[in-house]
Design an enzyme around this catalytic site. Sequence first.
Site, PDB file in Angstrom:
ATOM      1  N   GLN A  45       0.834  -1.195   0.000  1.00 12.79           N
ATOM      2  CA  GLN A  45       0.000   0.000   0.000  1.00 12.79           C
ATOM      3  C   GLN A  45       0.871   1.247   0.000  1.00 12.79           C
ATOM      4  O   GLN A  45       1.900   1.307   0.671  1.00 12.79           O
ATOM      5  CB  GLN A  45      -0.895  -0.022   1.245  1.00 12.79           C
ATOM      6  CG  GLN A  45      -1.994   1.007   1.256  1.00 12.79           C
ATOM      7  CD  GLN A  45      -3.006   0.727   2.354  1.00 12.79           C
ATOM      8  OE1 GLN A  45      -3.164  -0.408   2.790  1.00 12.79           O
ATOM      9  NE2 GLN A  45      -3.703   1.760   2.785  1.00 12.79           N
ATOM     10  N   SER A  79       3.903  -6.019   3.175  1.00 15.11           N
ATOM     11  CA  SER A  79       2.647  -5.826   3.901  1.00 15.11           C
ATOM     12  C   SER A  79       1.475  -6.406   3.108  1.00 15.11           C
ATOM     13  O   SER A  79       1.360  -7.621   2.956  1.00 15.11           O
ATOM     14  CB  SER A  79       2.451  -4.343   4.199  1.00 15.11           C
ATOM     15  OG  SER A  79       1.322  -4.125   5.001  1.00 15.11           O
ATOM     16  N   LEU A  80       0.621  -5.575   2.567  1.00 15.67           N
ATOM     17  CA  LEU A  80      -0.493  -6.019   1.733  1.00 15.67           C
ATOM     18  C   LEU A  80      -0.028  -6.971   0.635  1.00 15.67           C
ATOM     19  O   LEU A  80      -0.717  -7.936   0.299  1.00 15.67           O
ATOM     20  CB  LEU A  80      -1.151  -4.786   1.108  1.00 15.67           C
ATOM     21  CG  LEU A  80      -2.152  -4.999  -0.016  1.00 15.67           C
ATOM     22  CD1 LEU A  80      -3.411  -5.653   0.527  1.00 15.67           C
ATOM     23  CD2 LEU A  80      -2.472  -3.672  -0.684  1.00 15.67           C
ATOM     24  N   ARG A  83      -9.547  -7.163   5.473  1.00 17.12           N
ATOM     25  CA  ARG A  83      -8.379  -6.626   6.183  1.00 17.12           C
ATOM     26  C   ARG A  83      -8.367  -5.098   6.149  1.00 17.12           C
ATOM     27  O   ARG A  83      -8.097  -4.449   7.167  1.00 17.12           O
ATOM     28  CB  ARG A  83      -7.107  -7.180   5.548  1.00 17.12           C
ATOM     29  CG  ARG A  83      -5.783  -6.716   6.163  1.00 17.12           C
ATOM     30  CD  ARG A  83      -4.638  -7.357   5.397  1.00 17.12           C
ATOM     31  NE  ARG A  83      -3.319  -7.075   5.938  1.00 17.12           N
ATOM     32  CZ  ARG A  83      -2.500  -6.117   5.509  1.00 17.12           C
ATOM     33  NH1 ARG A  83      -2.903  -5.308   4.534  1.00 17.12           N
ATOM     34  NH2 ARG A  83      -1.304  -5.950   6.039  1.00 17.12           N
ATOM     35  N   HIS A 136       1.317  -1.914  11.279  1.00 18.32           N
ATOM     36  CA  HIS A 136       2.411  -2.776  11.720  1.00 18.32           C
ATOM     37  C   HIS A 136       2.980  -2.337  13.067  1.00 18.32           C
ATOM     38  O   HIS A 136       4.185  -2.352  13.298  1.00 18.32           O
ATOM     39  CB  HIS A 136       3.494  -2.885  10.647  1.00 18.32           C
ATOM     40  CG  HIS A 136       2.961  -3.421   9.362  1.00 18.32           C
ATOM     41  ND1 HIS A 136       2.543  -4.738   9.242  1.00 18.32           N
ATOM     42  CD2 HIS A 136       2.705  -2.826   8.175  1.00 18.32           C
ATOM     43  CE1 HIS A 136       2.074  -4.915   8.011  1.00 18.32           C
ATOM     44  NE2 HIS A 136       2.146  -3.779   7.358  1.00 18.32           N
ATOM     45  N   GLN A 157       1.327 -10.402  11.309  1.00 18.74           N
ATOM     46  CA  GLN A 157       1.882  -9.419  10.372  1.00 18.74           C
ATOM     47  C   GLN A 157       1.251  -8.049  10.522  1.00 18.74           C
ATOM     48  O   GLN A 157       1.936  -7.021  10.467  1.00 18.74           O
ATOM     49  CB  GLN A 157       1.696  -9.930   8.936  1.00 18.74           C
ATOM     50  CG  GLN A 157       2.277  -9.022   7.863  1.00 18.74           C
ATOM     51  CD  GLN A 157       1.246  -8.624   6.822  1.00 18.74           C
ATOM     52  OE1 GLN A 157       0.156  -8.170   7.158  1.00 18.74           O
ATOM     53  NE2 GLN A 157       1.586  -8.794   5.563  1.00 18.74           N
TER      54      GLN A 157
END
Length: 314
Positions: free
Chosen positions: A10, A88-89, A113, A197, A246
């Site tokens: 992202q 991440s994503l 999410r 995060h 995560q």
Amino acid sequence: MKLGFLYAGQGSQHPGMGADLYEAFPAFRTVIDGTKVDFDLKKVSFKDPDGVLNQTRYTQPCMVAFAAGLTAVLAEKGVIPAAAAGLSLGEYSALHAAGVFDAATAVKLVAFRGRAMEEAAAGRESAMMAVLNLDRALLQDACDAASDLGCVVIANYNCPGQLVIGGEKAAVEKAAALAKEKGARRCLPLKVSGPFHTPLMAPAGDALQTYFQGVNFALPRIPVIFNCLGNVMGDGDTIPALLVRQVQSSVFMEDSIRAMAAMGVDAMVEIGPGKALSGFVKKTVPEMPVCAVETAADVEQLAQTLERLIKEKA
């Protein structure tokens, strides 16, 4: 040739992403047209007339649908990964590429999410900052010293010289000031909608844990390097547990890139808008060839680049 696929996260999204791919490749159209979300994905991705693409609940499904479509295009051309990772994503796209779930499921998961992360961030005065040219240990010291004002942690270990801190705004600002005192070249505020995060995302982790109980996770067909480990999963790990972890813990992208290089891949391919991960690769393992693929022209260029690399390797 062994390829490592890296999927963008992202922040790299922009209006127009995927529009040319949709026109050029039936495989891409099949994925996009088969995506079921509660908004017009093509309208948001290709034009974004209402300016919502940067909102997490829209960004995440748009990005993953884009990645799944491009992965399908490359697979049709015989370009498949020997290992995968994502920022991440992007980890969900890496898991899709590894066969853990199909494209429709991947998009459905990140749509949930995205909503869960927005809800976890709502009402919090939070911040994230990129910290340039400071050692990990020194930045950790700065975070520890600033924690009297609230939660602040190193959220992203992107590459040598680039770390990201996140948490409650006052604590992040104090940690950034201390980081400058310790020698950081710059501390740059990031335009994000929450303290991603960090432990402040625990409510999103709890929501995902419950949601995952109704999802089937297949075994990956290729190694996937996980953000929260900076490596492949161990014997006691499960994919759902790692994805829960995560969302609320640090992303070890530099470590992930090093782990992928250690697997013996011959080149890395960044899939997604932008070239941020290619930059991370160049700073982390500068000897590693890396190609960024975002457009129809990039797809054609990739074939030529891989052909050249194969000849050089022979």
